[in-house]
Design a protein around this motif. Sequence first.
Motif, PDB file in Angstrom:
ATOM      1  N   GLY A  14      39.190  50.433  -9.229  1.00  0.00           N
ATOM      2  CA  GLY A  14      40.035  49.747  -8.262  1.00  0.00           C
ATOM      3  C   GLY A  14      39.981  50.427  -6.920  1.00  0.00           C
ATOM      4  O   GLY A  14      39.193  51.349  -6.702  1.00  0.00           O
ATOM      5  N   ASP A  15      40.851  49.989  -5.999  1.00  0.00           N
ATOM      6  CA  ASP A  15      40.907  50.637  -4.696  1.00  0.00           C
ATOM      7  C   ASP A  15      42.057  51.635  -4.644  1.00  0.00           C
ATOM      8  O   ASP A  15      42.731  51.882  -5.646  1.00  0.00           O
ATOM      9  CB  ASP A  15      41.004  49.602  -3.577  1.00  0.00           C
ATOM     10  CG  ASP A  15      42.267  48.754  -3.688  1.00  0.00           C
ATOM     11  OD1 ASP A  15      43.139  49.087  -4.517  1.00  0.00           O
ATOM     12  OD2 ASP A  15      42.382  47.762  -2.950  1.00  0.00           O
ATOM     13  N   LYS A  16      42.330  52.154  -3.477  1.00  0.00           N
ATOM     14  CA  LYS A  16      43.315  53.225  -3.349  1.00  0.00           C
ATOM     15  C   LYS A  16      44.735  52.764  -3.648  1.00  0.00           C
ATOM     16  O   LYS A  16      45.596  53.586  -3.957  1.00  0.00           O
ATOM     17  CB  LYS A  16      43.265  53.796  -1.927  1.00  0.00           C
ATOM     18  CG  LYS A  16      41.945  54.435  -1.563  1.00  0.00           C
ATOM     19  CD  LYS A  16      41.958  54.911  -0.129  1.00  0.00           C
ATOM     20  CE  LYS A  16      40.612  55.505   0.268  1.00  0.00           C
ATOM     21  NZ  LYS A  16      40.604  55.985   1.679  1.00  0.00           N
ATOM     22  N   PRO A  67      38.733  58.658  -3.465  1.00  0.00           N
ATOM     23  CA  PRO A  67      39.629  59.799  -3.222  1.00  0.00           C
ATOM     24  C   PRO A  67      40.444  59.588  -1.951  1.00  0.00           C
ATOM     25  O   PRO A  67      40.019  58.907  -1.016  1.00  0.00           O
ATOM     26  CB  PRO A  67      38.668  60.984  -3.083  1.00  0.00           C
ATOM     27  CG  PRO A  67      37.372  60.374  -2.678  1.00  0.00           C
ATOM     28  CD  PRO A  67      37.310  59.025  -3.327  1.00  0.00           C
ATOM     29  N   THR A  68      41.655  60.117  -1.951  1.00  0.00           N
ATOM     30  CA  THR A  68      42.528  60.030  -0.784  1.00  0.00           C
ATOM     31  C   THR A  68      42.272  61.206   0.163  1.00  0.00           C
ATOM     32  O   THR A  68      41.759  62.249  -0.247  1.00  0.00           O
ATOM     33  CB  THR A  68      44.002  60.032  -1.222  1.00  0.00           C
ATOM     34  OG1 THR A  68      44.258  61.216  -1.989  1.00  0.00           O
ATOM     35  CG2 THR A  68      44.307  58.808  -2.064  1.00  0.00           C
ATOM     36  N   LYS A  69      42.650  61.010   1.405  1.00  0.00           N
ATOM     37  CA  LYS A  69      42.419  62.052   2.411  1.00  0.00           C
ATOM     38  C   LYS A  69      43.372  63.225   2.201  1.00  0.00           C
ATOM     39  O   LYS A  69      44.548  63.039   1.890  1.00  0.00           O
ATOM     40  CB  LYS A  69      42.610  61.476   3.810  1.00  0.00           C
ATOM     41  CG  LYS A  69      41.557  60.475   4.230  1.00  0.00           C
ATOM     42  CD  LYS A  69      41.794  59.995   5.653  1.00  0.00           C
ATOM     43  CE  LYS A  69      40.722  59.002   6.072  1.00  0.00           C
ATOM     44  NZ  LYS A  69      40.946  58.545   7.477  1.00  0.00           N
ATOM     45  N   LYS A  70      42.832  64.416   2.378  1.00  0.00           N
ATOM     46  CA  LYS A  70      43.639  65.633   2.340  1.00  0.00           C
ATOM     47  C   LYS A  70      43.445  66.369   3.662  1.00  0.00           C
ATOM     48  O   LYS A  70      42.327  66.638   4.072  1.00  0.00           O
ATOM     49  CB  LYS A  70      43.219  66.520   1.174  1.00  0.00           C
ATOM     50  CG  LYS A  70      43.456  65.887  -0.193  1.00  0.00           C
ATOM     51  CD  LYS A  70      42.979  66.798  -1.305  1.00  0.00           C
ATOM     52  CE  LYS A  70      43.187  66.150  -2.664  1.00  0.00           C
ATOM     53  NZ  LYS A  70      42.705  67.020  -3.776  1.00  0.00           N
ATOM     54  N   HIS A  75      31.441  65.654  -0.487  1.00  0.00           N
ATOM     55  CA  HIS A  75      31.385  65.097  -1.835  1.00  0.00           C
ATOM     56  C   HIS A  75      32.298  63.886  -1.957  1.00  0.00           C
ATOM     57  O   HIS A  75      31.937  62.883  -2.610  1.00  0.00           O
ATOM     58  CB  HIS A  75      31.779  66.172  -2.846  1.00  0.00           C
ATOM     59  CG  HIS A  75      31.853  65.655  -4.252  1.00  0.00           C
ATOM     60  ND1 HIS A  75      30.727  65.317  -4.980  1.00  0.00           N
ATOM     61  CD2 HIS A  75      32.925  65.395  -5.055  1.00  0.00           C
ATOM     62  CE1 HIS A  75      31.090  64.890  -6.181  1.00  0.00           C
ATOM     63  NE2 HIS A  75      32.424  64.933  -6.244  1.00  0.00           N
ATOM     64  N   GLU A  76      33.484  63.925  -1.356  1.00  0.00           N
ATOM     65  CA  GLU A  76      34.426  62.805  -1.435  1.00  0.00           C
ATOM     66  C   GLU A  76      33.903  61.592  -0.657  1.00  0.00           C
ATOM     67  O   GLU A  76      34.116  60.444  -1.074  1.00  0.00           O
ATOM     68  CB  GLU A  76      35.779  63.242  -0.884  1.00  0.00           C
ATOM     69  CG  GLU A  76      36.514  64.226  -1.788  1.00  0.00           C
ATOM     70  CD  GLU A  76      37.787  64.750  -1.156  1.00  0.00           C
ATOM     71  OE1 GLU A  76      38.661  65.242  -1.901  1.00  0.00           O
ATOM     72  OE2 GLU A  76      37.911  64.653   0.094  1.00  0.00           O
ATOM     73  N   VAL A  77      33.236  61.844   0.442  1.00  0.00           N
ATOM     74  CA  VAL A  77      32.647  60.734   1.200  1.00  0.00           C
ATOM     75  C   VAL A  77      31.562  60.050   0.381  1.00  0.00           C
ATOM     76  O   VAL A  77      31.468  58.801   0.347  1.00  0.00           O
ATOM     77  CB  VAL A  77      32.084  61.239   2.543  1.00  0.00           C
ATOM     78  CG1 VAL A  77      31.267  60.143   3.228  1.00  0.00           C
ATOM     79  CG2 VAL A  77      33.203  61.711   3.451  1.00  0.00           C
ATOM     80  N   GLU A  78      30.733  60.836  -0.309  1.00  0.00           N
ATOM     81  CA  GLU A  78      29.683  60.249  -1.146  1.00  0.00           C
ATOM     82  C   GLU A  78      30.280  59.470  -2.312  1.00  0.00           C
ATOM     83  O   GLU A  78      29.786  58.394  -2.675  1.00  0.00           O
ATOM     84  CB  GLU A  78      28.765  61.368  -1.648  1.00  0.00           C
ATOM     85  CG  GLU A  78      27.600  60.891  -2.502  1.00  0.00           C
ATOM     86  CD  GLU A  78      26.636  60.002  -1.741  1.00  0.00           C
ATOM     87  OE1 GLU A  78      25.926  59.211  -2.387  1.00  0.00           O
ATOM     88  OE2 GLU A  78      26.601  60.088  -0.486  1.00  0.00           O
ATOM     89  N   LYS A  79      31.352  59.978  -2.905  1.00  0.00           N
ATOM     90  CA  LYS A  79      32.011  59.274  -4.013  1.00  0.00           C
ATOM     91  C   LYS A  79      32.634  57.966  -3.522  1.00  0.00           C
ATOM     92  O   LYS A  79      32.562  56.927  -4.202  1.00  0.00           O
ATOM     93  CB  LYS A  79      33.080  60.166  -4.626  1.00  0.00           C
ATOM     94  CG  LYS A  79      33.773  59.544  -5.833  1.00  0.00           C
ATOM     95  CD  LYS A  79      34.802  60.494  -6.428  1.00  0.00           C
ATOM     96  CE  LYS A  79      35.495  59.842  -7.625  1.00  0.00           C
ATOM     97  NZ  LYS A  79      36.515  60.744  -8.232  1.00  0.00           N
ATOM     98  N   THR A  80      33.230  58.002  -2.351  1.00  0.00           N
ATOM     99  CA  THR A  80      33.815  56.780  -1.781  1.00  0.00           C
ATOM    100  C   THR A  80      32.741  55.731  -1.535  1.00  0.00           C
ATOM    101  O   THR A  80      32.948  54.538  -1.799  1.00  0.00           O
ATOM    102  CB  THR A  80      34.538  57.108  -0.474  1.00  0.00           C
ATOM    103  OG1 THR A  80      35.567  58.076  -0.727  1.00  0.00           O
ATOM    104  CG2 THR A  80      35.161  55.865   0.135  1.00  0.00           C
ATOM    105  N   ARG A  81      31.594  56.169  -1.055  1.00  0.00           N
ATOM    106  CA  ARG A  81      30.497  55.235  -0.797  1.00  0.00           C
ATOM    107  C   ARG A  81      29.997  54.600  -2.077  1.00  0.00           C
ATOM    108  O   ARG A  81      29.727  53.395  -2.130  1.00  0.00           O
ATOM    109  CB  ARG A  81      29.357  55.953  -0.080  1.00  0.00           C
ATOM    110  CG  ARG A  81      28.226  55.043   0.375  1.00  0.00           C
ATOM    111  CD  ARG A  81      27.024  55.834   0.834  1.00  0.00           C
ATOM    112  NE  ARG A  81      26.453  56.591  -0.269  1.00  0.00           N
ATOM    113  CZ  ARG A  81      25.637  56.073  -1.188  1.00  0.00           C
ATOM    114  NH1 ARG A  81      25.310  54.788  -1.143  1.00  0.00           N
ATOM    115  NH2 ARG A  81      25.156  56.832  -2.147  1.00  0.00           N
TER     116      ARG A  81
END
Length: 504
Positions: A413-415, A434-437, A444-450
């Motif tokens: 799903g989405d955020k 992943p949510t922003k921290k 790594h989080e940018v690649e997972k989001t993509r």
Amino acid sequence: MGKLYCCATNCHNYSGKSVNDNTVTLHRFPVNRRHKSIWQCRVSRKQWKPTSCSRLCSEHFITKRGPTKDHPLPSIFDHKIFKTTNFDSSFKEFEENNDCTSTEDETDRDIICDGNEEANNGIADDPSKHFFTVDSPSTINTSVRLNDYCGYIDPSHISSKLNQETQCGKTCTGTLNDFSSQTDTLTTEKENQPYTVYPITDAEVNATLPFLTIDDISSEEVTFYTGLPNKPTFYLLYEHIMSNIKIVEPETGGRPQKLRGVDELFMVLMRLRLGLLTQDLARRFNISVSTCSKIFNKWIDLMYEHLHFLVAWPDRETVKCNMPDSFKRRYPNCRVIIDCTEIFTETPQSLSNKGRMYSDYKSHMTWKVLIGISPNGVITHVSDLWSGSISDKQITKSSGLINKCDPGDAIMGDKGFLISDMCTPKGIYLIVPPTKKNGKLTKHEVEKTRRIANLRIHVERAMERIKNFRIIQGVMPISMSEKVSKIVFIVCALCNLLPPLIQQ
């Protein structure tokens, strides 16, 4: 025996009476059951059936002398003037040149009986005086064969429409005049697929010709008008629904239908696909607005009841066997991809309902629905519609989606789907970006989001297919609140009849 009077409404003529310098004669109703039904429908008396004593005077025929070979139908009444007594040469040429025309059965050879017994005997003894012959097509048989869509009819219009469907590129197997058989099969040269043509029954003779029927459109136009991929799919859908319901015949007290069953379904799908109003559809199909609304509500209930098999929850093995390679490499345990969409509606009068239905995201009164698709793009879960203020977490819980998944499955799903507290205790994984921290994401989080966005885009494509049915694109009336959940479910079921969303 007393005088016999004409049975038409507001007509008080009797045999021998002088009207307009002519002597009125009374005529019996035809012996043939189908011919008799047309006379009965044109008399237009509610809850009335003709008997052996029923008569119709000659004033209701265009010749003022009763039924003739060229004008066998009564056409002049106070409530309506029927314009089906004269068929031009173009229509007769179609009858003569049509390869589908066949000889009639013996019941179709029955004649229209006159009130004079001696005259009846004379006609019966002389076969050449029969009103209905095999060699020359008659108005009555043409009327019946066209579902008696014959009030205010334009023969040239019908000839051109039927010539397009029957003579140009189609081979007819069976006969259109064989009313003892329920269906005839036509095979188009373009598709090489047989589909069924549904002839007239006695329950379907009280109607006028619609401006557009399912027979008037090509298989390529079916997608535009109905949202289905082709015409054979339309007929298969109709056959499936009709095979599960009981049809009421007029002999058992049923009311004459205004449209054929296939045209009723065609009209309902046109409203779903094009978002047409009932007044527009009533004009297109030559029926009243109330009748159009009743037909729509009836078919929505029928389709919702009999199309549940199109939106089924598959088992884990079925999902894995049909999973695309892009999911197998990254998320092989993904069982369903979920997302919510909102449908605009009118503002309710109640203040409490206004607060429930107002959506901060859309800044409008909305209904909200949760849609789930399998990794290969098939819609497998559709929730009921809820008020627009409901959260993604609450609608997921209320729809029962978590209970359908097995331990070890994964939900993508989405955020906005903060449902980890419901998934983790049952051993269900949650795949969300992943949510922003501290205001930014790591590499790594940018690649997972993509990666997640690249796969989750398919549920957005499924939403686009659903929104192609324009009835849910605009602002739906608040009066449709009782039917809106069924409508959205039916639209999702019809979308599953389209070609695969994800090509392997």
